[in-house]
Design an enzyme around this catalytic site. Structure first.
Site, PDB file in Angstrom:
ATOM      1  N   LYS A  32      55.286  54.328 107.246  1.00  0.00           N
ATOM      2  CA  LYS A  32      56.267  55.342 107.708  1.00  0.00           C
ATOM      3  C   LYS A  32      55.516  56.274 108.723  1.00  0.00           C
ATOM      4  O   LYS A  32      56.092  56.417 109.865  1.00  0.00           O
ATOM      5  CB  LYS A  32      56.999  55.854 106.755  1.00  0.00           C
ATOM      6  CG  LYS A  32      56.262  56.927 105.990  1.00  0.00           C
ATOM      7  CD  LYS A  32      57.258  57.868 104.879  1.00  0.00           C
ATOM      8  CE  LYS A  32      56.699  58.822 104.157  1.00  0.00           C
ATOM      9  NZ  LYS A  32      56.137  59.909 104.813  1.00  0.00           N
ATOM     10  N   THR A  33      54.308  56.673 108.057  1.00  0.00           N
ATOM     11  CA  THR A  33      53.712  57.535 109.215  1.00  0.00           C
ATOM     12  C   THR A  33      53.407  56.964 110.513  1.00  0.00           C
ATOM     13  O   THR A  33      53.550  57.523 111.756  1.00  0.00           O
ATOM     14  CB  THR A  33      52.555  58.284 108.431  1.00  0.00           C
ATOM     15  OG1 THR A  33      52.665  58.770 107.203  1.00  0.00           O
ATOM     16  CG2 THR A  33      51.841  59.502 109.411  1.00  0.00           C
ATOM     17  N   ASP A 218      60.769  63.587 108.458  1.00  0.00           N
ATOM     18  CA  ASP A 218      59.966  62.688 107.622  1.00  0.00           C
ATOM     19  C   ASP A 218      60.459  63.125 106.120  1.00  0.00           C
ATOM     20  O   ASP A 218      61.162  64.176 105.963  1.00  0.00           O
ATOM     21  CB  ASP A 218      58.609  63.033 107.767  1.00  0.00           C
ATOM     22  CG  ASP A 218      57.703  62.340 106.809  1.00  0.00           C
ATOM     23  OD1 ASP A 218      58.099  61.161 106.500  1.00  0.00           O
ATOM     24  OD2 ASP A 218      56.535  62.404 106.871  1.00  0.00           O
ATOM     25  N   GLU A 219      60.330  62.271 105.167  1.00  0.00           N
ATOM     26  CA  GLU A 219      60.568  62.507 103.948  1.00  0.00           C
ATOM     27  C   GLU A 219      62.433  63.064 103.927  1.00  0.00           C
ATOM     28  O   GLU A 219      62.429  64.012 103.087  1.00  0.00           O
ATOM     29  CB  GLU A 219      59.777  63.710 103.178  1.00  0.00           C
ATOM     30  CG  GLU A 219      58.397  63.268 103.358  1.00  0.00           C
ATOM     31  CD  GLU A 219      57.939  62.313 102.316  1.00  0.00           C
ATOM     32  OE1 GLU A 219      58.425  61.526 101.813  1.00  0.00           O
ATOM     33  OE2 GLU A 219      56.497  61.966 102.234  1.00  0.00           O
ATOM     34  N   GLN A 248      61.617  57.662  96.191  1.00  0.00           N
ATOM     35  CA  GLN A 248      60.751  58.573  96.221  1.00  0.00           C
ATOM     36  C   GLN A 248      61.124  60.043  96.027  1.00  0.00           C
ATOM     37  O   GLN A 248      60.466  60.823  96.372  1.00  0.00           O
ATOM     38  CB  GLN A 248      59.596  58.270  97.014  1.00  0.00           C
ATOM     39  CG  GLN A 248      58.621  57.044  96.851  1.00  0.00           C
ATOM     40  CD  GLN A 248      57.493  57.131  98.117  1.00  0.00           C
ATOM     41  OE1 GLN A 248      56.662  57.770  97.946  1.00  0.00           O
ATOM     42  NE2 GLN A 248      57.560  55.968  99.054  1.00  0.00           N
ATOM     43  N   ARG A 600      50.752  54.904  94.114  1.00  0.00           N
ATOM     44  CA  ARG A 600      49.452  55.827  94.746  1.00  0.00           C
ATOM     45  C   ARG A 600      48.360  54.804  94.793  1.00  0.00           C
ATOM     46  O   ARG A 600      47.371  55.287  95.668  1.00  0.00           O
ATOM     47  CB  ARG A 600      49.071  57.112  94.054  1.00  0.00           C
ATOM     48  CG  ARG A 600      50.214  58.299  93.950  1.00  0.00           C
ATOM     49  CD  ARG A 600      50.967  58.531  95.405  1.00  0.00           C
ATOM     50  NE  ARG A 600      51.985  57.751  95.504  1.00  0.00           N
ATOM     51  CZ  ARG A 600      52.679  57.491  96.747  1.00  0.00           C
ATOM     52  NH1 ARG A 600      52.138  57.877  97.805  1.00  0.00           N
ATOM     53  NH2 ARG A 600      53.676  56.627  96.975  1.00  0.00           N
TER      54      ARG A 600
END
Length: 726
Positions: A32-33, A218-219, A248, A600
């Protein structure tokens, strides 16, 4: 044009889409980044001015990394992008527009500790002393209300249902009033005040809508009500792209509202959804394990993560006897992985649900001589001696900041005690002055001795001197001169204890940070340094370059990745944090948190749980987490920790007992005198093994409180309980 060939098909479509509002549902490790970075670069490439793009992130670390990547794609033009956290971007807007909300642009930003200190002073001033109303719980409740955009007037009108609520409303009102008097804002104000500014000044709103043509977030799943309101106010012509993953969403405790992802569809009916489902981070086994857990959540956007990575190792489940054994097992398997796979210490992360769990890990890792770094321990800028010097700098910038002034009024000691300060505050309130102004008129305050009046006057002269020097010296020079005049370095050196020398080193480190800040930007102002410090989070300082094992909570691990991840403390009441009185929504959020923990990992996941653990000063007997039971059994292998014997369902109750309690400290129980008393180990035919914590009464009325496995607490009448003392 920038080259989009390195993107997969769905990523490229998401980057190129410009026909209206866009939501990118990005699974863990799906790049996504990368997509956000390319999207911003693409917008600049097709003609958007960098200054017209607003990109909002949740950490400064994420913002800085993205800005560097965009620079690699489009060059120095990237410097003009409005990119940063919600709090930093809107603090910037508020400094420009402060006059519209009766603030001055030099306002101080209060962190959690400052806000709690203000609440504590208010409780003292209002003489409120009610059990259950602690400064920390009140600050938390104030923040929770502000996250939901409820301010004192509305709280008083619609939410007062008890005497406690009445008192809270009084404190809440005084808290907001004092923030204004102190020319200060807390974190929540940085989001609420811009909404006030825009709603009360339509022309101002139009100015920013015109300036900020394209919004990227973002997020998005972590946005709260105020953040979403700001986005809706600022977006123009549907030029908005939000990126998030409902699986998330783990921040409801600070107001994050998962419903924002669902409301986006309603608020922007012409939106388009792109799903990024290819995972580039983890092995197939890790993804399958994460999926087998998260599929138990009912409320989620359907997506299927897949990867072209290899199958990888199974998840390893470690059964431990207690928290010390757990820490030892983790240390042992880290050493094994390093030896077998030639890994470095920095390739390992140990995750836990609460910070308190790190203590046992630290003890064992020190004993085993394994270097580690804790993220989210006591952060550098929150250490007392560092915060004391920063309080001086805040007063130099904003003399109205009463909390900072109270913090250093007698540091270093200058003979200004609490009685003097109380009398000065009473004088200030009576004449509607600030505490800083009162220091000039201390000779008018009755009942303060002449010697102490001179001390106050001397302190005021010192502060005035540095307020005058603020714009004449660099930030680094100003602070070095101040620290030198205060004599704190000399004081800590002369004290010559390990603690005082550590404090001396920390202030030295602060001076170095200020010099670096000055040298990297000759025009840098003290206000900017203080703002950067106040908005810094745990993760912002994490570089990942030190060759040490990383200890951190699962919340702090969001957005990070490591080759090998240990998820510790996987027991009921720890992870999930509590199941008593928990709602389905709470358990679903805990499950999402577990999903974040598993995802992670790049190559290997270890999950550990203990049969007993010290909690709240008592040994608690733990049941393993329901999330372990939800894992697909074909994806993990179990190993025993300190017991050293294979688990067997055919063991006798006595064998199970000795395994269960072999790590418990027996010193409070006399094995030869098997009378029932606190510390006794007992067996109950229905509840199983337990430990007596309290015995009250006598004869037929005698009762015992017993903690059974799974932290199951029972009060039993001994006459009927038929407890067997072991």
């Amino acid at each position: 044009m920038i080259n989009l060939k390195s993107l997969n098909n769905e990523q490229r479509k998401a980057v190129e889409y410009l026909n209206g509002p866009e939501m990118i549902v990005a699974g863990a490790g799906s790049g996504k980044t990368r997509v956000l970075t390319y999207k911003v670069a693409y917008l600049i490439d097709i003609g958007y001015e960098p200054e017209s793009i607003l990109a909002l992130t949740f950490t400064n670390k994420a913002a800085n990394e993205m800005k560097e990547r965009i620079k690699d794609l489009v060059g120095q033009k990237a410097a003009g992008i409005w990119m940063g956290t919600f709090h930093s971007i809107f603090a910037r807007i508020l400094r420009t527009e402060a006059k519209n909300i009766n603030f001055r642009s030099n306002f101080t930003i209060y962190d959690t500790e400052d806000s709690t200190s203000l609440v504590s002073n208010i409780l003292s001033n209002l003489d409120i002393n009610i059990e259950g109303l602690t400064p920390n719980s009140i600050r938390h409740r104030i923040s929770n209300n502000k996250n939901h955009m409820i301010l004192p007037k509305e709280f008083k009108r619609h939410h007062v249902k008890s005497f406690i609520d009445e008192k809270f409303a009084e404190i809440f009102e005084e808290y907001q009033k004092r923030l204004v008097e102190n020319n200060s804002m807390d974190f929540d104000d940085l989001l609420l005040k811009p909404i006030d500014v825009f709603n009360e000044n339509p022309k101002l709103l139009q100015k920013y809508k015109k300036r900020l043509e394209y919004l990227l977030v973002d997020e998005f799943q972590d946005t709260n009500k105020a953040q979403y309101e700001l986005l809706k106010l600022l977006v123009s012509n549907g030029k908005i792209c939000v990126v998030g993953d409902d699986a998330q969403s783990i921040y409801s405790f600070r107001g994050a509202n998962l419903a924002n992802m669902l409301d986006f569809e309603k608020d922007f009916p012409k939106h388009k959804v792109f799903k990024l489902e290819q995972n580039y981070r983890s092995t197939k086994n890790i993804l399958a394990a994460a999926d087998s857990i998260i599929k138990n959540n009912k409320g989620q956007i359907v997506k299927t993560l897949w990867t072209e990575n290899n199958d990888g190792d199974h998840v390893t489940l470690i059964k431990c006897s207690d928290e010390k054994d757990e820490a030892f097992q983790i240390a042992k398997y880290i050493k094994q992985e390093i030896s077998k796979k030639k890994l470095s210490l920095k390739d390992f992360a140990v995750l836990y649900r609460t910070n308190a769990q790190s203590r046992a890990l630290e003890d064992i890792f020190r004993r085993e001589k394994i270097p580690y770094t804790i993220i989210g321990g006591l952060e550098f800028y929150k250490r007392k001696e560092v915060k004391d010097i920063i309080a001086y700098l805040r007063i130099i910038v904003n003399p109205n900041d009463e909390e900072s002034l109270l913090r250093v009024m007698n540091f270093p000691q200058r003979g200004i005690g609490s009685t003097t300060i109380k009398r000065m505050i009473a004088f200030a309130r009576k004449l509607n002055l600030s505490l800083f102004e009162t220091m000039s008129r201390v000779f008018e305050v009755i009942d303060i001795k002449e010697r102490i009046q001179k001390n106050v006057k001397g302190f005021k002269i010192l502060l005035d001197k540095y307020i005058g020097l603020k714009d004449k010296l660099s930030v680094g020079e100003l602070t070095r001169a101040l620290v030198d005049e205060l004599g704190v370095m000399r004081m800590f050196k002369e004290e010559n204890t390990p603690e005082s020398l550590a404090r001396w080193e920390n202030i030295n480190e602060l001076l170095s940070a200020l010099s670096d800040f000055s040298n990297s930007n000759k025009e840098a102002r003290l206000e900017q340094f203080l703002e950067d410090v106040s908005l810094m989070s745990d993760v912002d300082s994490f570089e990942g370059e030190k060759n040490t094992v990383t200890f951190l909570t699962v919340h702090a691990a969001k957005g990070l990745e490591f080759p090998v991840v240990f998820i510790s403390g996987c027991e009921e009441d720890i992870f999930p944090l509590s199941n008593r009185f928990s709602t389905d929504a709470t358990v679903e959020e805990e499950r999402r948190l577990f999903y974040v923990a598993v995802t992670r990992a790049q190559n290997k996941v270890y999950i550990s749980h203990a049969r007993s653990r010290y909690r709240f000063g008592e040994v608690a007997y733990q049941s393993r987490s329901r999330f372990i039971d939800e894992l697909d059994p074909s994806l993990y292998s179990e190993i025993n920790g300190g017991i050293g014997r294979k688990s067997s369902l055919r063991k006798s109750k006595k064998e199970m007992y000795y395994e269960y309690f072999e790590s418990v400290d027996y010193e409070d129980f006399d094995q030869d005198n098997k009378t029932l008393r606190p510390g006794s180990r007992v067996m109950h035919e229905k509840f199983g093994l337990g430990k007596v914590t309290q015995v009250v009464g006598a004869g037929d009325m005698q009762k015992a409180t017993v903690v059974f496995e799974g932290n199951n607490v029972k009060q039993l009448m001994l006459k009927f309980a038929k407890l067997k003392v072991l």
